[in-house]
Design an enzyme around this catalytic site. Structure first.
Site, PDB file in Angstrom:
ATOM      1  N   GLU A 191       0.814  -1.208  -0.066  1.00 16.97           N
ATOM      2  CA  GLU A 191       0.021   0.126  -0.022  1.00 16.97           C
ATOM      3  C   GLU A 191       0.857   1.269   0.109  1.00 16.97           C
ATOM      4  O   GLU A 191       0.749   2.136   0.975  1.00 16.97           O
ATOM      5  CB  GLU A 191      -0.837   0.135   0.996  1.00 16.97           C
ATOM      6  N   GLU A 386      -5.506  -8.735  -1.034  1.00 16.82           N
ATOM      7  CA  GLU A 386      -6.159  -8.487   0.265  1.00 16.82           C
ATOM      8  C   GLU A 386      -7.596  -8.284   0.029  1.00 16.82           C
ATOM      9  O   GLU A 386      -7.889  -7.445  -0.680  1.00 16.82           O
ATOM     10  CB  GLU A 386      -5.582  -7.345   0.928  1.00 16.82           C
TER      11      GLU A 386
HETATM   12  C1  BG6 Z   1      -4.398  -3.415   4.967  1.00 17.74           C
HETATM   13  C2  BG6 Z   1      -3.172  -3.743   5.513  1.00 17.74           C
HETATM   14  O1  BG6 Z   1      -4.609  -2.058   4.707  1.00 17.74           O
HETATM   15  O2  BG6 Z   1      -5.512  -3.669   5.610  1.00 17.74           O
HETATM   16  C3  BG6 Z   1      -2.973  -4.999   6.299  1.00 17.74           C
HETATM   17  O3  BG6 Z   1      -2.111  -3.989   4.405  1.00 17.74           O
HETATM   18  C4  BG6 Z   1      -4.397  -4.695   7.309  1.00 17.74           C
HETATM   19  O4  BG6 Z   1      -1.967  -4.901   6.855  1.00 17.74           O
HETATM   20  C5  BG6 Z   1      -5.673  -4.594   6.547  1.00 17.74           C
HETATM   21  O5  BG6 Z   1      -4.441  -5.893   8.301  1.00 17.74           O
HETATM   22  C6  BG6 Z   1      -6.696  -4.417   7.441  1.00 17.74           C
HETATM   23  O6  BG6 Z   1      -6.403  -3.457   8.343  1.00 17.74           O
HETATM   24  P1  BG6 Z   1      -6.636  -3.742  10.088  1.00 17.74           P
HETATM   25  O7  BG6 Z   1      -6.280  -2.551  10.631  1.00 17.74           O
HETATM   26  O8  BG6 Z   1      -8.276  -4.071  10.325  1.00 17.74           O
HETATM   27  O9  BG6 Z   1      -5.735  -4.884  10.311  1.00 17.74           O
END
Ligand code: BG6
Length: 494
Positions: A191, A386
């Site tokens: 990101e 993701e």
């Molecule tokens: C993404 C990141 O933006 O969001 C991850 O690359 C992160 O590392 C994921 O875990 C979800 O966000 P969070 O804050 O709910 O863990």
């Protein structure tokens, strides 16, 4: 029977990052990372994302003094460092063929500026990647996922200092050379746009260390330095290992106009366009004029040499990797409008969408729109690296987790992705669930914000047995993957 056809070689996988799962924060020579300083406080306001993620030098000093792990979620993770063989074997049984993980930079170069890499750290990843391969899983590797060595922050002020470009590329060169036989897909920086939103957790920038500088200048200079490093790595990989592929990786949040008032549409278009500026640099090889104007309007000076700009121009990424979790609305005048509770990308509330336990609005169709937008913009293969749901799960007395809400989330997002593949003429390399086992949340350092297909017995305070339990979503994903490349459409009916 109707089927969705999935392209040959499609990568079905799971994804995580080292600092959120590994633990072993000071084992086998690992140095301290910026993530190891992020403490979980039960009293913190988790919706105040900036406050949770911005660190001061005093807080870092306090973190350095405390050698315990319990309250420091990213020091213990879910002890993947010692459980990786078991976890990979369990995940392999779902039928995944790919697994995205990051290499903890401070396991390889404990202080970031060491002359030689830490052999014990390298051996760990030898074994990790070999275990994946032995289980029929391709590693997809991120080189920097919110976990730079802390020493680089304290000694060089992190990415603001151009020397950090060389430290990072030295690290990259070491691991790419070591693992090129095992790894074909590389993502230099997770990101890459996130430095703007959370400069500490993304890139180790601590505001009080720059008393005489405009912090925007620090952020944009550091961002530029990251682009230079990523371009150098792309060149290195393309020159030495032409079969390997390099991805640009961005956060993608869909932004809608709150109403069809053209002024709202214009605002939404401007925000979306801005969010693509980062991948524009890595995929088109140059800074978009609108971003240069923005930097100029901030009245800051970013040092960019001709050599750096040429490097960026000549070494563009091969694929467009992105995360997708939710969407928001926007309006030209937001006065009086309800806003989302979400801690990260807040915006005007969308009355058509449900929200997660953490107030992130759930929008599967938004994923399809992002796929179309990104493909039309770059005409390069896309990769969803993701997508998942952070939710409060409950372990039942008989060791089960009935996470139907996560199954619904995955089902709806994956079916939109398959519809897009069928009808929108996109090219898509793969899909990865964010969530292998549960892990420590990036933004809140909580364990209770669970993303995994596998539950881990551990709470926010760091208490628990670390025992693993398979969730219902694990079996759902396994069933989906059992259809291989021809998935019956009725599998997505509720
Ligand atoms: C993404 C990141 O933006 O969001 C991850 O690359 C992160 O590392 C994921 O875990 C979800 O966000 P969070 O804050 O709910 O863990």
């Amino acid at each position: 029977m109707d089927y969705y056809q999935v392209p040959e070689g499609f990568m079905w996988g799971v994804a995580t990052s080292a600092n959120q799962v590994e633990g072993g924060w000071n084992e086998d020579g690992k140095g301290m990372s910026i993530a190891d300083c992020e403490r979980y406080n039960s009293y913190q306001n988790l919706n105040d994302y900036k406050k949770v993620n911005d660190m001061t030098t005093a807080e870092i000093q306090a973190a350095l003094k405390d050698k315990t792990t319990k309250a420091w979620g990213k020091r213990h993770g879910v002890d993947f460092y010692h459980h990786y063989k078991e976890d990979i074997a369990t995940l392999a049984k779902t039928g995944i063929n790919s697994f995205r993980i990051s290499i903890a930079w401070s396991r390889i170069y404990p202080n970031g500026d060491d002359e030689k890499p830490n052999e014990a750290g390298l051996r760990y990843y030898d074994s990790l990647f070999q275990t994946m391969i032995d289980n029929g899983i391709q590693p997809v590797v991120t080189l920097s996922h919110y976990e730079m060595p802390l020493n680089l922050v304290l000694k060089y002020d992190s990415w603001y200092d151009k020397r950090v470009i060389s430290f990072f590329t030295q690290f990259a060169q070491t691991v790419i050379t070591r693992y090129h036989n095992l790894v074909n897909y590389w993502i230099p920086i997770n990101e890459i746009d996130s430095i703007i939103r959370h400069p500490y957790s993304s890139a180790g920038l601590v505001k009080d260390r720059f008393p005489n500088l405009n912090f925007d200048e620090v952020i944009y200079q550091s961002m530029h330095n990251q682009f230079v490093a990523a371009a150098w790595i792309t060149k290195f990989i393309h020159d030495k290992y032409p079969n390997a592929k390099v991805g640009s990786m961005i956060t993608s949040t869909m932004v809608y106009p709150y109403t069809s008032d053209p002024r709202n549409m214009l605002k939404a278009t401007q925000i979306m366009r801005k969010s693509y500026n980062f991948s524009d640099i890595q995929l088109r090889g140059k800074y978009p004029k609108v971003l240069l104007k923005h930097i100029h309007d901030l009245n800051v000076h970013v040092k960019m040499t001709d050599t750096e700009l040429r490097l960026i121009k000549e070494n563009t990424a091969d694929f467009v990797a992105f995360s997708y979790y939710s969407s928001v609305c926007t309006a030209y005048d937001t006065t009086g409008l309800k806003v989302t509770k979400a801690n990260r990308t807040t915006g005007v509330y969308n009355k058509y969408l449900p929200e997660s336990d953490w107030g992130w609005q759930i929008d599967p169709v938004g994923l399809r729109i992002i796929l179309i937008n990104l493909y039309d913009r770059y005409q390069k293969p896309l990769f969803i690296v993701e997508n998942g749901l952070g939710a409060k799960d409950k372990l039942t007395l008989d060791g089960k987790v009935h996470d139907q809400y996560r199954i619904d989330y995955l089902r709806k997002h994956i079916s939109q992705m398959l519809l897009s593949l069928k009808d929108d003429g996109i090219e898509l390399m793969g899909y990865m669930v964010w969530g292998t086992t549960d892990m420590v949340s990036a933004s809140t350092t909580q364990m209770s914000k669970r993303y995994g297909l596998i539950y881990v017995d551990l709470n926010d305070e760091g208490d628990g047995t670390y025992k693993r339990y398979l969730k219902d979503s694990y079996f759902w994903y396994q069933k989906l993957l059992s259809y291989k490349n021809k998935i019956p459409t009725m599998f997505f009916n509720k």
